[in-house]
Structures are given as structure tokens and as C-alpha cells.
Design a protein around this motif. Structure first.
Motif, PDB file in Angstrom:
ATOM      1  N   LYS A  62       0.857  -1.175   0.000  1.00 19.02           N
ATOM      2  CA  LYS A  62       0.000   0.000   0.000  1.00 19.02           C
ATOM      3  C   LYS A  62       0.896   1.228   0.000  1.00 19.02           C
ATOM      4  O   LYS A  62       1.632   1.470   0.961  1.00 19.02           O
ATOM      5  N   GLU A  63       0.852   1.976  -1.090  1.00 19.88           N
ATOM      6  CA  GLU A  63       1.690   3.175  -1.186  1.00 19.88           C
ATOM      7  C   GLU A  63       1.298   4.170  -0.105  1.00 19.88           C
ATOM      8  O   GLU A  63       0.122   4.442   0.125  1.00 19.88           O
ATOM      9  N   SER A  64       2.313   4.695   0.598  1.00 24.82           N
ATOM     10  CA  SER A  64       2.057   5.629   1.678  1.00 24.82           C
ATOM     11  C   SER A  64       3.236   6.578   1.807  1.00 24.82           C
ATOM     12  O   SER A  64       4.391   6.174   1.635  1.00 24.82           O
ATOM     13  N   TYR A 105      14.138  10.089   6.673  1.00 22.93           N
ATOM     14  CA  TYR A 105      13.096  10.697   7.498  1.00 22.93           C
ATOM     15  C   TYR A 105      12.229  11.615   6.645  1.00 22.93           C
ATOM     16  O   TYR A 105      12.747  12.474   5.918  1.00 22.93           O
ATOM     17  N   PHE A 106      10.909  11.435   6.717  1.00 26.66           N
ATOM     18  CA  PHE A 106       9.976  12.249   5.947  1.00 26.66           C
ATOM     19  C   PHE A 106       9.349  13.285   6.868  1.00 26.66           C
ATOM     20  O   PHE A 106       8.700  12.948   7.860  1.00 26.66           O
ATOM     21  N   ASP A 107       9.552  14.579   6.557  1.00 23.26           N
ATOM     22  CA  ASP A 107       9.058  15.651   7.418  1.00 23.26           C
ATOM     23  C   ASP A 107       7.686  16.162   6.995  1.00 23.26           C
ATOM     24  O   ASP A 107       7.196  17.169   7.520  1.00 23.26           O
ATOM     25  N   GLY A 108       7.062  15.479   6.062  1.00 19.72           N
ATOM     26  CA  GLY A 108       5.767  15.914   5.547  1.00 19.72           C
ATOM     27  C   GLY A 108       5.867  16.530   4.176  1.00 19.72           C
ATOM     28  O   GLY A 108       4.883  16.581   3.435  1.00 19.72           O
ATOM     29  N   ASN A 109       7.084  16.969   3.816  1.00 17.25           N
ATOM     30  CA  ASN A 109       7.312  17.577   2.504  1.00 17.25           C
ATOM     31  C   ASN A 109       8.474  16.934   1.751  1.00 17.25           C
ATOM     32  O   ASN A 109       8.399  16.719   0.549  1.00 17.25           O
ATOM     33  N   GLY A 116       8.193   2.549   2.962  1.00 19.99           N
ATOM     34  CA  GLY A 116       8.816   1.415   2.293  1.00 19.99           C
ATOM     35  C   GLY A 116      10.155   1.025   2.880  1.00 19.99           C
ATOM     36  O   GLY A 116      10.745   1.759   3.685  1.00 19.99           O
ATOM     37  N   VAL A 117      10.621  -0.141   2.463  1.00 21.70           N
ATOM     38  CA  VAL A 117      11.965  -0.626   2.796  1.00 21.70           C
ATOM     39  C   VAL A 117      12.686  -0.878   1.485  1.00 21.70           C
ATOM     40  O   VAL A 117      12.212  -1.643   0.643  1.00 21.70           O
ATOM     41  N   GLU A 145       0.346  -7.630  10.334  1.00 20.85           N
ATOM     42  CA  GLU A 145      -0.607  -7.084   9.364  1.00 20.85           C
ATOM     43  C   GLU A 145      -0.108  -5.762   8.790  1.00 20.85           C
ATOM     44  O   GLU A 145      -0.233  -5.507   7.584  1.00 20.85           O
ATOM     45  N   LEU A 146       0.470  -4.920   9.642  1.00 14.74           N
ATOM     46  CA  LEU A 146       1.013  -3.643   9.178  1.00 14.74           C
ATOM     47  C   LEU A 146       2.180  -3.866   8.228  1.00 14.74           C
ATOM     48  O   LEU A 146       2.245  -3.262   7.145  1.00 14.74           O
ATOM     49  N   LEU A 147       3.114  -4.728   8.599  1.00 11.18           N
ATOM     50  CA  LEU A 147       4.308  -4.945   7.784  1.00 11.18           C
ATOM     51  C   LEU A 147       3.969  -5.544   6.422  1.00 11.18           C
ATOM     52  O   LEU A 147       4.676  -5.299   5.439  1.00 11.18           O
ATOM     53  N   ARG A 148       2.897  -6.297   6.343  1.00 12.11           N
ATOM     54  CA  ARG A 148       2.517  -6.889   5.063  1.00 12.11           C
ATOM     55  C   ARG A 148       1.975  -5.862   4.071  1.00 12.11           C
ATOM     56  O   ARG A 148       1.769  -6.178   2.900  1.00 12.11           O
ATOM     57  N   THR A 149       1.777  -4.630   4.514  1.00 11.83           N
ATOM     58  CA  THR A 149       1.329  -3.567   3.606  1.00 11.83           C
ATOM     59  C   THR A 149       2.484  -2.691   3.120  1.00 11.83           C
ATOM     60  O   THR A 149       2.310  -1.875   2.215  1.00 11.83           O
ATOM     61  N   ILE A 150       3.669  -2.858   3.720  1.00 12.07           N
ATOM     62  CA  ILE A 150       4.795  -1.966   3.419  1.00 12.07           C
ATOM     63  C   ILE A 150       5.492  -2.383   2.124  1.00 12.07           C
ATOM     64  O   ILE A 150       5.804  -3.551   1.934  1.00 12.07           O
ATOM     65  N   PRO A 151       5.749  -1.435   1.207  1.00  9.92           N
ATOM     66  CA  PRO A 151       6.528  -1.760  -0.003  1.00  9.92           C
ATOM     67  C   PRO A 151       7.939  -2.210   0.358  1.00  9.92           C
ATOM     68  O   PRO A 151       8.590  -1.597   1.209  1.00  9.92           O
TER      69      PRO A 151
END
Length: 331
Positions: free
Chosen positions: A124-126, A145-149, A267-268, A299-305
Motif C-alpha cells: 500500500k503506497e504511503s 526521514y519524511f518531514d511531511g514535505n 517502504g523498505v 498485518e502492518l508490515l505486510r502492507t509496506i513496499p
């Protein structure tokens, strides 16, 4: 003009870059065997002799080791690299040392879709933090690290954290490794080129299966880990196949650990020289199951790219991009 570098325990890449229409253009590049040089300054001087170096506006180097106060004593090489020495040598102020995985992480942001192989079909793209892990001579880990931008690379030495088994066989492997390294067994001891060899030796000594002729007759100078991979993927040798399976399982588990610690919903990304060479193993169910098997967070990890980078010069690209984005604009 930017001089970028990627220093690893096995090889060092240097390249001169120019920026044309927002695209990087390689002016000159050269790969060196790191252990052929007593120090990094000698290597740079060799590069200068073999390249037409004009005015350099910035210098950015990714180094396999911790960067402390703009200095790095490399982990797998006897080099002591200081930003001040590089500034004096080139006569410029815009010099930055990055951890090699910090540079790799930044470079990942500039790769094209076709330079990745996706390992999670139900991703799931996030927007969010991205974890970067790369096994080669050693094991490197970093975070975007993603700061929102925008994204900011953060280097770590997570590859030297304690190896934590997730199965009874891995328990036995840890006990076996403690005989070699009684003080500390890190993930890097297992998830690296040498780690593949150790896993193979462990399986041999515990009688998992008999050795293939190619492994028995291997020459001293040959890359044993590469031969293990070849025998596993091409000859389907049971012992070598189990060595790669166990290696991939541990690699995946640590990638999942890093995803949890950095909450990397973005993602990883898997870099390094080993992953592209063993893609059939990484595409297997046991790899992704080991990545996701984290109890209440499965369940969470199975959604990560989860993506493998096919570009072997990502760290060099990242160092060059960092120089143009962060150094020249500020100079």
C-alpha cells in the motif's frame, strides 16, 4: 562541478559530475580496489592523475563507517578520513562526509521505477519514512526521514546491533558464531558476504548435507560466497540452497526490525551488491514471511513496499545529488 565518491571495504568509486538541465552528467569516473591504497588521499591523487579535474565546487563522499565530527575511521579499511584534510587538498570549503548508507538512501530517491524490483505484491503506497538496508562487504542501514514535505537521510550503524535468532536453527547458528566471536555477534557477521560463508560452514559442521564438488575444489582466491550462490541457484545443491535460504531469512528479519524501529510506512529499500545476485531467493515466500512475522504488527508490515535496487551506483548518485542539493546551494 562536483566530485562524488563511494568508499566501500572492497571497492571505491569516484566520479566528477556536472548538472545540465537538472540532470546529472558524468564527466569522468573510475573504480578502485580499496585495499590497494594505504589511505584515501593516495587514491584521490591517483584519480586526479587519470582524470582531467577542473574547478570543483563541492566534494561529497559516502564512507562505510561512522561519521563523527566530519571524520571517519573506516570500519573495514585502515583509513582515517577527515573533511578538513579534503578541504585543504582541494582548496574548497564545500566538503561533506556521509555514511555510505546515508548516501545510498539519498540516491534511492532519484532512481527510476525500472531500477527496482518489488517484493511485496500487496503493498500500500504511503508517504512516510523509508528504511534502507544493504548487505555487501558489511551490512549498512539508514533511514530517510519524511518531514511531511521532503526526505532527509539519516545514517546509522544498525548493522552492528545484536543478532537475534527467530528459529531453532538460528539459535544453533548463534551458539556456533559465539565460539568465533565470544564478545559480540552482530547482524553484520551473518548478513554480509562473509556471513554467507559462515552460514555455509555452520551447515557443513552440523552435517546438514554433503558438499558439492564445486565447493570442495574451489580455489583459494575465488569468492566463496559467490560460488555458494552459484551452486544454489544454478546447480540446486541442497547445502548451498539451505545456506542462501537461511541467509535470506535473517536478512528479511532484520529488514523488518529496521522497518519497525523507523516506522517506515514509506517502504523498505534493499541495496548492496548481494541482493540483485540472489533475486530468486528474495522473491520467495520465506523471505517476505520472515520480514513480516512480527507478531501483532504482522498485518502492518505486510502492507509496506519492499523493493530491491538494481542500481549498483546508488551511493555515488546519492553523494552527487546531496552535493548539488545541499552544498552548492548553501555555498
Amino acid at each position: 562541478m562536483v566530485l562524488a565518491g563511494d568508499i566501500g571495504g572492497t571497492k571505491t568509486n569516484l566520479a566528477l559530475y556536472a548538472l545540465e538541465n537538472k540532470e546529472l552528467k558524468v564527466v569522468s569516473s573510475k573504480q578502485f580496489a580499496s585495499k590497494d591504497y594505504e589511505n584515501f588521499m593516495d587514491l584521490i591523487e591517483d584519480f586526479q592523475k587519470k582524470s582531467s579535474v577542473s574547478k570543483i565546487d563541492a566534494l561529497c563522499i559516502g564512507v562505510a563507517g561512522p561519521i563523527i565530527n566530519e571524520r571517519c575511521i573506516t570500519t573495514n579499511l585502515p583509513w582515517d578520513i577527515k573533511a578538513e584534510d579534503l578541504k585543504e587538498h582541494f582548496g574548497i570549503e564545500s566538503v561533506r562526509l556521509l555514511n555510505d548508507l546515508e548516501a545510498t538512501a539519498y540516491g534511492m530517491l532519484y532512481l527510476k521505477d525500472e531500477e527496482f524490483v518489488e517484493l511485496n505484491p500487496i503493498e500500500k503506497e504511503s508517504k512516510g519514512n523509508i528504511a534502507v538496508i544493504a548487505a555487501g562487504t558489511g551490512l549498512g542501514e539508514a533511514i530517510l526521514y519524511f518531514d511531511g514535505n521532503s526526505y532527509h537521510p539519516i545514517g546509522t550503524e544498525g548493522g552492528h546491533s545484536d543478532f537475534a535468532p527467530i528459529s531453532s536453527m538460528q539459535d544453533e547458528l548463534l551458539i556456533w558464531l559465539r565460539r568465533k566471536y565470544p564478545d559480540h555477534v552482530s547482524y553484520e557477521r551473518v548478513v554480509s558476504g562473509k556471513g554467507i560463508n559462515y552460514i555455509y560452514e555452520f551447515l557443513c559442521e552440523t552435517g546438514f548435507a554433503s558438499e558439492a564438488k564445486a565447493m570442495i575444489n574451489i580455489a583459494d582466491k575465488e569468492d566463496k560466497s559467490a560460488m555458494i550462490s552459484k551452486c544454489a541457484l544454478e546447480q540446486k545443491d541442497p547445502l548451498c540452497m539451505e545456506a542462501l535460504r537461511l541467509f535470506a531469512e535473517i536478512y528479511a528479519a532484520e529488514a523488518g526490525n529496521l522497518a519497525l524501529k523507523s516506522m517506515s510506512l514509506g517502504g523498505v529499500y534493499i541495496g548492496g551488491g548481494i541482493a540483485p545476485k540472489i533475486l530468486p531467493v528474495l522473491k520467495s515466500d520465506y523471505f517476505f514471511n520472515a520480514f513480516a512475522r512480527k507478531g501483532r504488527f504482522e498485518e502492518l508490515l505486510r502492507t509496506i513496499p519492499v523493493k530491491v535496487s538494481l542500481n549498483q551506483e546508488t551511493a555515488l548518485l546519492g553523494a552527487a545529488r546531496f552535493a548539488f542539493d545541499k552544498l552548492i546551494k548553501k555555498s
